[in-house]
Design a protein around this motif. Structure first.
Motif, PDB file in Angstrom:
ATOM      1  N   ALA A  78      48.798  41.722  43.772  1.00 17.89           N
ATOM      2  CA  ALA A  78      47.521  41.386  43.133  1.00 17.89           C
ATOM      3  C   ALA A  78      46.742  40.376  43.972  1.00 17.89           C
ATOM      4  CB  ALA A  78      47.773  40.840  41.730  1.00 17.89           C
ATOM      5  N   ASN A  79      47.434  39.367  44.499  1.00 17.95           N
ATOM      6  CA  ASN A  79      46.763  38.349  45.309  1.00 17.95           C
ATOM      7  C   ASN A  79      46.278  38.917  46.641  1.00 17.95           C
ATOM      8  OD1 ASN A  79      46.872  35.399  44.170  1.00 17.95           O
ATOM      9  ND2 ASN A  79      48.800  36.340  43.563  1.00 17.95           N
ATOM     10  N   VAL A  80      47.080  39.773  47.253  1.00 17.45           N
ATOM     11  CA  VAL A  80      46.667  40.393  48.514  1.00 17.45           C
ATOM     12  C   VAL A  80      45.419  41.248  48.299  1.00 17.45           C
ATOM     13  CG1 VAL A  80      47.308  42.118  50.248  1.00 17.45           C
ATOM     14  CG2 VAL A  80      48.944  40.346  49.596  1.00 17.45           C
ATOM     15  N   LEU A  81      45.394  42.017  47.221  1.00 13.19           N
ATOM     16  CA  LEU A  81      44.223  42.844  46.927  1.00 13.19           C
ATOM     17  C   LEU A  81      42.993  41.990  46.658  1.00 13.19           C
ATOM     18  CD1 LEU A  81      45.695  45.685  44.666  1.00 13.19           C
ATOM     19  CD2 LEU A  81      45.253  45.711  47.113  1.00 13.19           C
ATOM     20  N   ASN A  82      43.189  40.828  46.030  1.00 12.95           N
ATOM     21  CA  ASN A  82      42.067  39.914  45.800  1.00 12.95           C
ATOM     22  C   ASN A  82      41.496  39.391  47.110  1.00 12.95           C
ATOM     23  OD1 ASN A  82      42.082  40.112  43.017  1.00 12.95           O
ATOM     24  ND2 ASN A  82      43.485  38.399  42.744  1.00 12.95           N
ATOM     25  N   ILE A  83      42.379  39.074  48.061  1.00 12.39           N
ATOM     26  CA  ILE A  83      41.928  38.555  49.355  1.00 12.39           C
ATOM     27  C   ILE A  83      41.216  39.651  50.154  1.00 12.39           C
ATOM     28  CG2 ILE A  83      42.677  37.626  51.584  1.00 12.39           C
ATOM     29  CD1 ILE A  83      45.037  36.309  50.075  1.00 12.39           C
ATOM     30  N   VAL A  84      41.859  40.820  50.256  1.00 12.67           N
ATOM     31  CA  VAL A  84      41.304  41.913  51.056  1.00 12.67           C
ATOM     32  C   VAL A  84      40.016  42.457  50.438  1.00 12.67           C
ATOM     33  CG1 VAL A  84      41.756  44.243  51.941  1.00 12.67           C
ATOM     34  CG2 VAL A  84      43.567  42.524  51.967  1.00 12.67           C
ATOM     35  N   ILE A 129      45.820  46.769  55.662  1.00 17.95           N
ATOM     36  CA  ILE A 129      45.867  45.527  54.884  1.00 17.95           C
ATOM     37  C   ILE A 129      46.331  44.372  55.764  1.00 17.95           C
ATOM     38  CG2 ILE A 129      47.095  44.346  53.005  1.00 17.95           C
ATOM     39  CD1 ILE A 129      47.071  47.059  51.510  1.00 17.95           C
ATOM     40  N   VAL A 130      47.373  44.619  56.565  1.00 20.22           N
ATOM     41  CA  VAL A 130      47.863  43.595  57.492  1.00 20.22           C
ATOM     42  C   VAL A 130      46.760  43.208  58.475  1.00 20.22           C
ATOM     43  CG1 VAL A 130      49.451  43.187  59.428  1.00 20.22           C
ATOM     44  CG2 VAL A 130      50.294  44.227  57.310  1.00 20.22           C
ATOM     45  N   ALA A 180      49.974  32.913  54.354  1.00 24.99           N
ATOM     46  CA  ALA A 180      51.114  32.929  53.435  1.00 24.99           C
ATOM     47  C   ALA A 180      51.462  34.346  52.992  1.00 24.99           C
ATOM     48  CB  ALA A 180      50.803  32.057  52.217  1.00 24.99           C
ATOM     49  N   PHE A 181      50.458  35.139  52.651  1.00 26.98           N
ATOM     50  CA  PHE A 181      50.731  36.482  52.141  1.00 26.98           C
ATOM     51  C   PHE A 181      51.082  37.462  53.252  1.00 26.98           C
ATOM     52  CE2 PHE A 181      48.439  34.803  48.385  1.00 26.98           C
ATOM     53  CZ  PHE A 181      49.458  35.032  47.460  1.00 26.98           C
ATOM     54  N   LEU A 182      50.653  37.180  54.464  1.00 31.26           N
ATOM     55  CA  LEU A 182      51.114  37.997  55.593  1.00 31.26           C
ATOM     56  C   LEU A 182      52.623  37.894  55.742  1.00 31.26           C
ATOM     57  CD1 LEU A 182      48.537  37.614  58.521  1.00 31.26           C
ATOM     58  CD2 LEU A 182      49.546  39.747  57.674  1.00 31.26           C
TER      59      LEU A 182
END
Length: 587
Positions: free
Chosen positions: A207-213, A277-278, A299-301
């Motif tokens: 969820a957080n990764v999708l928010n960032i991207v 995404i990466v 951090a999420f990477l």
């Protein structure tokens, strides 16, 4: 001569009134069927955009002289039929006639109810109610009949609201033969994913990764462009096949609160878009304008490039794809409970096979993915040390942790959730239903189980009726096994109901037909009322947030049941409208 002129004038006036009202009712029906708004922000004479209702009337008046002569400024001041109150009364008449058509189709027969609860954009708690019944053509219908605002979702409040809506439409609760609930706070089930800490953390990362991207159009474009270039390379190298429907553009699928399908699509897209995404996270880490963005990306990477994350991504995707087949089957309109239980058994069987034989193939798939994306695969024989602390002693190997603590646990939780969700239709009730299934020439036929099923309906099957049912079943199975073509190649109990009608059930197999119909009435899922709430969000959005509860209900009935509403005659709506209250002008 004077009397005849007066009569002609009356006839002409009557025709003008009828033309005006027919036109207005057709316009109202058009707006309701397509879910369009009636009123504009400003409906004053000088304002150019008055909304669709008045706007369409003006548009027609400018192009059709006959219409212009009977509407708006050329209509009697006391019968212009354009005020918001008049519009609401017409919509109310449309909704009442639509529900009346549904009730007439039910014809006083047995029915089931489906109930769901949700909040609208005004944060009002509302329940939606749909019926489930077998119509005169032996088709299963699930019409939506109303929306009710409730103060809370306690059992008492829900019962009162349901009974009030049923009684409003003269539906007797004594005719209810099945009930399906979902979503109300005292009835809802939590998605199993949220019960397990490590899995919950996994979805929090996604969820957080999708928010960032997906935080800006620029980042979404970067994701899309990178994925397009990657696909082009794969097609050139022959690693991917080209063709119609293949390699379609993938988007960022947000996680839903309680839907398996939502989590399945999200996980699937995450696997497909992983490289892109990466790439976007790496761009944000290096070029992000805000320090917080750069730190979050970094951090999420590290989180998504860890073996544990990739393992859970593939494990959960496999489990959810199996469950998604069942989910789609349950969402299918007019699904019968026997077929639904077949899908349930197949899903549980597939999960069990995966638990027993799927470990090696999953590990091969995960290892291949890690090699492709340069992710370090740990030594499976080393001790697994959770968290960042290296001082914490451990006697569990990495292989044991992955297989026992994750692989087995996730599959077992899903199996447990399926058993828990569907325990209501287990045991003798389900076995009896399965025994009525005509598939493969009634191979599941079991008289004893069918008789047990009938005993669950004591009002319909008293002692004498049970005796008669027993005799009918004996004759029925002999009839079926003699190869009657009318009963060959049946796909389910719905087909059986239609076939029984063809052989005159009132004289031959009336009690079997009744039992089949009662089985068909049992709700399988609350998909219909969930679709009604989706429609509600379309009708009552941010621009139309002030719609009253009554108007919303009437609007939603017409919009959602448009197939029924389309066949409601203008004359029926006019009569209903005239009877709402006394009118100065009558047609």
């Amino acid at each position: 001569m004077e009397a005849r002129v007066t009569l002609s004038q009356k006839l002409a006036l009557g025709l003008r009134i009828k033309l005006r009202k027919d036109l207005l009712y057709m316009l109202v029906k058009f707006l309701l069927e397509f879910g369009l708004s009636f009123r504009g922000h400003d409906e004053s004479e000088s304002f150019k955009n008055k909304g669709l209702f008045l706007g369409l009337l003006e548009w027609l008046a400018k192009r059709l002289p006959d219409v212009d002569r009977v509407i708006l400024k050329h209509a009697p001041k006391n019968d212009m039929m354009t005020s918001p109150k008049i519009q609401k009364d017409i919509v109310s008449a449309c909704a009442q006639e639509t529900v009346k058509a549904i009730i007439d189709d039910l014809g006083g027969d047995y029915f089931g109810i489906l109930v769901d609860e949700s909040k609208n954009i005004s944060h009002h708690e509302q329940i939606a109610l749909a019926l489930r019944y077998v119509d005169k053509k032996d088709q299963v219908n699930e019409p939506f009949i109303g929306l009710i605002r409730v103060g809370d979702t306690s059992t008492k409040s829900l019962n009162e609201a349901i009974y009030s809506l049923l009684l409003k439409h003269s539906l007797s609760p004594s005719k209810i033969r099945g009930q399906g609930y979902d979503g109300a706070s005292n009835m809802q089930g939590k998605l199993w994913l949220k019960k397990y800490k490590e899995v919950k953390t996994f979805f929090a990362i996604i969820a957080n990764v999708l928010n960032i991207v997906g935080a800006s159009f620029k980042r979404r474009d970067q994701l899309r462009d990178h994925q397009a270039k990657l696909l082009e390379k794969l097609l050139e190298s022959g690693e991917l096949q080209s063709g119609k429907g293949l390699n379609q553009e993938r988007g960022l699928q947000r996680l839903g609160d309680t839907r398996w399908g939502s989590h399945c699509r999200t996980s699937d897209n995450f696997v497909i878009l992983f490289s892109s995404i990466v790439h976007v996270l790496e761009v944000v880490e290096c070029e992000g304008s805000e320090a917080d963005d750069r730190l979050q990306a970094e951090a999420f990477l590290s989180k998504i490039n860890a073996f544990n994350f990739v393992f859970l991504l593939h494990l959960i995707l496999k489990v959810l794809m199996m469950s998604n087949v069942l989910s789609k089957a349950l969402q299918k309109k007019e699904q019968d409970i026997v077929n639904a239980m077949v899908f349930l058994d197949l899903t549980k069987e597939r999960l069990q096979v995966m638990r027993e034989d799927g470990w090696v193939s999953l590990m091969d798939e995960v290892s291949s993915f890690c090699a492709k994306h340069d992710i370090v695969v740990p030594n499976m024989e080393e001790f697994y040390i959770p968290g960042k602390s290296k001082r914490r002693p451990s006697t569990v190997t990495y292989s044991h942790h992955l297989r026992v603590d994750l692989f087995y646990s996730v599959i077992d939780l899903q199996l447990q959730e399926l058993n828990s969700h569907f325990d209501v239709v287990s045991g003798n009730l389900l076995l009896g239903m399965a025994s009525l299934n005509p598939v493969n020439s009634f191979t599941n036929f079991d008289k004893e189980k069918i008789m047990t099923l009938a005993k669950y309906y004591p009002d319909e099957f008293g002692e004498l009726k049970l005796r008669d049912l027993s005799h009918q079943l004996d004759t029925f199975i002999l009839h079926m096994r003699r190869g009657d073509l009318r009963f060959s190649d049946l796909k389910g109990i719905g087909d059986l109901a239609k076939a029984l009608v063809e052989v005159n059930p009132a004289e031959s197999y009336s009690l079997i037909y009744l039992l089949v119909k009662l089985t068909l009435i049992l709700p399988v899922a609350t998909a219909t009322v969930e679709r009604a709430f989706s429609s509600m969000k379309y009708i009552k959005d941010e621009l139309r947030s002030s719609i009253s509860d009554t108007f919303l209900n009437n609007y939603l009935v017409c919009y959602f049941e448009k197939e029924v509403f389309t066949n409601v005659s203008n004359d029926a709506i006019i009569d209903r409208f005239q009877n709402i209250k006394a009118r100065r002008v009558q047609v």
